[in-house]
Design a protein around this motif. Structure first.
Motif, short mmCIF file in Angstrom:
data_model
loop_
_atom_site.label_atom_id
_atom_site.label_comp_id
_atom_site.label_asym_id
_atom_site.label_seq_id
_atom_site.Cartn_x
_atom_site.Cartn_y
_atom_site.Cartn_z
N VAL A 124 21.21 140.49 -37.02
CA VAL A 124 20.85 139.08 -37.10
C VAL A 124 21.46 138.30 -35.94
CG1 VAL A 124 21.36 136.97 -38.41
CG2 VAL A 124 20.38 138.93 -39.58
N SER A 125 22.74 138.58 -35.63
CA SER A 125 23.38 137.82 -34.56
C SER A 125 22.88 138.28 -33.19
CB SER A 125 24.90 137.94 -34.66
OG SER A 125 25.28 139.28 -34.46
N LYS A 126 22.58 139.56 -33.06
CA LYS A 126 22.17 140.07 -31.76
C LYS A 126 20.75 139.62 -31.39
CE LYS A 126 21.96 144.05 -28.77
NZ LYS A 126 22.05 145.49 -28.59
N PHE A 127 19.88 139.50 -32.42
CA PHE A 127 18.48 139.19 -32.12
C PHE A 127 18.04 137.79 -32.59
CE2 PHE A 127 18.73 143.83 -32.15
CZ PHE A 127 18.14 144.12 -30.93
N GLY A 128 19.00 136.96 -32.92
CA GLY A 128 18.67 135.57 -33.25
C GLY A 128 17.83 135.40 -34.50
N LEU A 129 18.20 136.07 -35.56
CA LEU A 129 17.40 136.03 -36.79
C LEU A 129 18.07 135.20 -37.90
CD1 LEU A 129 16.55 139.85 -36.89
CD2 LEU A 129 15.21 138.03 -35.84
N THR A 130 19.04 134.38 -37.51
CA THR A 130 19.84 133.66 -38.51
C THR A 130 18.98 132.89 -39.52
OG1 THR A 130 21.30 133.31 -36.65
CG2 THR A 130 21.92 132.26 -38.72
N SER A 131 17.89 132.27 -39.01
CA SER A 131 17.10 131.41 -39.89
C SER A 131 16.46 132.18 -41.05
CB SER A 131 16.02 130.70 -39.08
OG SER A 131 15.17 131.64 -38.47
N ILE A 132 16.24 133.49 -40.90
CA ILE A 132 15.59 134.23 -41.99
C ILE A 132 16.49 135.32 -42.56
CG2 ILE A 132 13.20 133.79 -41.29
CD1 ILE A 132 13.23 136.53 -39.88
N ARG A 133 17.79 135.23 -42.23
CA ARG A 133 18.72 136.31 -42.61
C ARG A 133 18.66 136.68 -44.09
NH1 ARG A 133 22.65 138.16 -45.40
NH2 ARG A 133 24.37 139.33 -44.49
N ASP A 134 18.66 135.64 -44.96
CA ASP A 134 18.75 135.92 -46.40
C ASP A 134 17.49 136.54 -46.98
OD1 ASP A 134 21.29 135.01 -46.40
OD2 ASP A 134 20.79 132.97 -47.06
N ASN A 135 16.40 136.56 -46.21
CA ASN A 135 15.17 137.14 -46.74
C ASN A 135 14.84 138.49 -46.12
OD1 ASN A 135 14.39 135.07 -48.57
ND2 ASN A 135 13.91 133.78 -46.82
N LEU A 136 15.72 138.95 -45.26
CA LEU A 136 15.42 140.21 -44.58
C LEU A 136 15.87 141.41 -45.39
CD1 LEU A 136 16.46 139.40 -40.89
CD2 LEU A 136 14.15 139.49 -41.86
N ILE A 137 15.07 142.46 -45.25
CA ILE A 137 15.47 143.73 -45.85
C ILE A 137 15.31 144.78 -44.75
CG2 ILE A 137 13.20 144.40 -46.77
CD1 ILE A 137 14.84 145.01 -49.43
N LEU A 138 16.16 145.79 -44.78
CA LEU A 138 16.10 146.80 -43.74
C LEU A 138 15.46 148.08 -44.26
CD1 LEU A 138 19.71 146.42 -42.26
CD2 LEU A 138 17.57 145.49 -41.33
N ALA A 139 14.84 148.80 -43.33
CA ALA A 139 14.33 150.13 -43.67
C ALA A 139 14.94 151.11 -42.68
CB ALA A 139 12.82 150.16 -43.61
N HIS A 140 15.46 152.20 -43.20
CA HIS A 140 16.06 153.22 -42.37
C HIS A 140 15.20 154.47 -42.47
CE1 HIS A 140 19.44 156.39 -41.89
NE2 HIS A 140 18.99 156.05 -40.70
N ASN A 141 14.63 154.90 -41.34
CA ASN A 141 13.71 156.03 -41.31
C ASN A 141 12.61 155.88 -42.38
OD1 ASN A 141 15.08 157.15 -39.20
ND2 ASN A 141 16.32 158.51 -40.49
N GLU A 142 12.04 154.69 -42.41
CA GLU A 142 10.89 154.37 -43.27
C GLU A 142 11.21 154.33 -44.77
OE1 GLU A 142 7.75 157.00 -42.12
OE2 GLU A 142 7.71 156.29 -40.05
N SER A 143 12.46 154.15 -45.10
CA SER A 143 12.83 153.96 -46.51
C SER A 143 13.62 152.66 -46.63
CB SER A 143 13.69 155.11 -47.02
OG SER A 143 12.93 156.28 -47.05
N TYR A 144 13.28 151.88 -47.65
CA TYR A 144 14.00 150.62 -47.84
C TYR A 144 15.46 150.86 -48.18
CZ TYR A 144 9.47 148.26 -48.13
OH TYR A 144 8.23 147.77 -47.85
N ILE A 145 16.31 150.01 -47.63
CA ILE A 145 17.72 150.03 -48.04
C ILE A 145 17.82 148.98 -49.15
CG2 ILE A 145 20.10 149.61 -47.34
CD1 ILE A 145 19.17 150.33 -44.45
N ASP A 146 17.77 149.45 -50.39
CA ASP A 146 17.66 148.54 -51.53
C ASP A 146 18.92 147.72 -51.74
OD1 ASP A 146 15.06 149.05 -52.32
OD2 ASP A 146 15.66 150.91 -53.32
N ASN A 147 20.06 148.36 -51.54
CA ASN A 147 21.32 147.70 -51.87
C ASN A 147 22.13 147.45 -50.61
OD1 ASN A 147 23.67 146.81 -53.04
ND2 ASN A 147 23.48 148.23 -54.76
N LEU A 148 22.47 146.18 -50.40
CA LEU A 148 23.18 145.83 -49.17
C LEU A 148 24.61 146.36 -49.14
CD1 LEU A 148 22.00 142.20 -48.38
CD2 LEU A 148 21.62 144.25 -47.04
#
Lengths: 367, 90
Positions: free
Chosen positions: B45-69
């Motif tokens: 978020v800090s590296k790519f300027g995504l602060t405005s949508i941080r709380d709505n982002l979810i990550l996927a690692h090798n095409e699988s959702y990371i369900d739990n932060l």
């Protein structure tokens, strides 16, 4: 067979029907999602879809296998999603299934579109009239980052307990993850609530129903018999209410009858208190008057002679101290003479008083 | 994210709003071989300027959702990460 595709051209519904066709199937269900021309009063000029292609296909295939595990009779499944610019009123997504009977086909298609909106990484941007930037849409079903329900991250506070440290015997140490801990806390609270509820029911129920139960520490104010209402799961009918005092108070409460009898002068606690009280009632009332008048009498004496003595005593008191009469006086009867007219006392002014005092002084000087 | 341990280079993909904010569809980033999802997200978020949508982002690692932060993620060289804003397919 599963047909999963991301396409850049219009979706041909007739082709979808061909994919579904099977001689053994009596039902084909086809859901077609089309693009709208308006959103909150704004006119939509065009829509553009983009996808994380490889993961989207993976998730769509996952939906297919989910459907097959839920509805075993499904024959063919089709999931097509269109990407790129899609003109309004054209199909953006088609989900279809065929099965021997209609319920599987209908239910599975409904389930699949919900899953697609939740999990498949595809995004839609709407371009509105008079707004070049457009807006990225969000499905309300979309997968979202999980927010801790309690708002407290247990994992962020590592609890270091040294192995050698002796945990007091009264404490229990539980090492589990957050989810398990939350679950256990919830279970504990629920169980306590149930215990309280069942205890309340026992308190409320009549002691006649469960006479073996010790109700000495019950807090129930009323005791009643409750029975279940017919044709109802929850409504209880109160059949009878014994509106006695709370059972826990019984020992602390004075025995009023006994106390009353004592006050009324019944000295015999052995006999039936009620009878004793009735018998001694006029006697004890007279006794109270006698003791108030300062007379000493014998209970066995004739009641009339005792009344006579009280009368004599009253007359004597009246004669030696007339003001006593005010305290024993009742409503004036017609037999009594009218009360003597009150003599209006003369009031004196300060001047008159000083003159009067002066006169006395002069008189004393003379004598 | 000045990790002391070994670091690997992974691909990062951006989509929809996050692609527009990051101003690129893909990039690469050095990450520790083991990191919690929360730390990783904050870093991206800090590296790519995504602060405005941080709380709505979810990550996927090798095409699988990371369900739990709070999950810990293990990376290998060349893994694929995706920054996923709320979905709008269908």
């Amino acid at each position: 067979m599963d047909h999963v595709k991301l396409v850049n051209d219009p979706i041909d519904i007739a082709h979808i029907h061909q994919l579904l066709a099977d001689e053994g199937c009596g039902a084909s269900s086809v859901f077609v999602g089309t693009t709208r021309d308006n959103f909150q009063g704004k006119k939509v000029l065009s829509l553009a879809y983009e996808a994380y292609d490889s993961m989207a296909l993976k998730e769509m295939n996952k939906i297919c296998s989910d459907l097959r595990s839920k509805w075993l009779d499904l024959k063919h499944i089709v999931i097509y999603h269109r990407l790129g610019t899609v003109p309004v009123c054209e199909a953006s997504v088609v989900i279809a299934a065929s099965s021997p009977h209609r319920s599987e086909a209908l239910e599975s298609v409904s389930f699949a579109i919900d899953q697609l909106k939740t999990r498949v990484p595809i995004w839609k941007k709407e371009i509105y009239e008079g707004d070049n930037d457009g807006e990225w849409k969000e499905n309300k079903e979309s997968i979202r980052p999980k927010k801790s329900k309690s708002g407290f991250n247990y994992a962020a506070c590592p609890c270091k307990v040294e192995e050698s440290h002796d945990v007091p015997r009264t404490l229990v140490q539980i090492r589990v993850n957050d989810a398990e801990l939350t679950k256990r806390l919830e279970c504990f609270v629920n169980r306590k609530r149930d215990e309280i509820n069942s205890q309340n029911v026992i308190d409320f129920k009549s002691s006649f129903v469960s006479s073996d139960k010790d109700l000495s520490d019950s807090c129930a104010r009323t005791q009643s018999t409750i029975i279940k209402q017919e044709q109802s799961n929850c409504h209880l009918k109160v059949r009878r209410v014994n509106n006695r005092c709370g059972p826990q108070q019984m020992e602390m409460r004075p025995n009023y009858e006994l106390e009353l009898n004592k006050l009324m002068g019944s000295r015999d606690g052995q006999t039936d208190p009620i009878k004793e009280m009735r018998k001694s009632l006029p006697n004890s009332r007279l006794q109270a008057i006698e003791s108030y008048m300062g007379l000493t009498t014998d209970n066995e004496e004739n009641i009339f002679s005792r009344i006579k003595r009280v009368e004599n005593r009253l007359l004597q008191l009246e004669s030696i101290s007339p003001e006593y009469r005010h305290f024993t006086k009742r409503e004036p009867s017609s037999m009594e003479a009218a009360p003597p007219k009150k003599i209006r006392k003369k009031s004196y002014s300060a001047q008159e008083l000083s003159a009067f005092i002066q006169k006395i002084k002069d008189g004393s000087e003379f004598s | 994210m000045n990790a002391d341990g070994p670091v690997v280079n992974v691909h990062v993909l951006f989509f929809a709003k996050s692609r527009e904010l990051a101003n690129t569809p893909r990039s690469t980033v050095d990450v520790p071989t083991e990191i919690t999802a929360t730390e990783l997200l904050d870093h991206l978020v800090s590296k790519f300027g995504l602060t405005s949508i941080r709380d709505n982002l979810i990550l996927a690692h090798n095409e699988s959702y990371i369900d739990n932060l709070s999950d810990r993620i293990l990376f290998k060289e060349g893994d694929e990460l995706a920054v996923i804003p709320p979905l709008s397919g269908g």
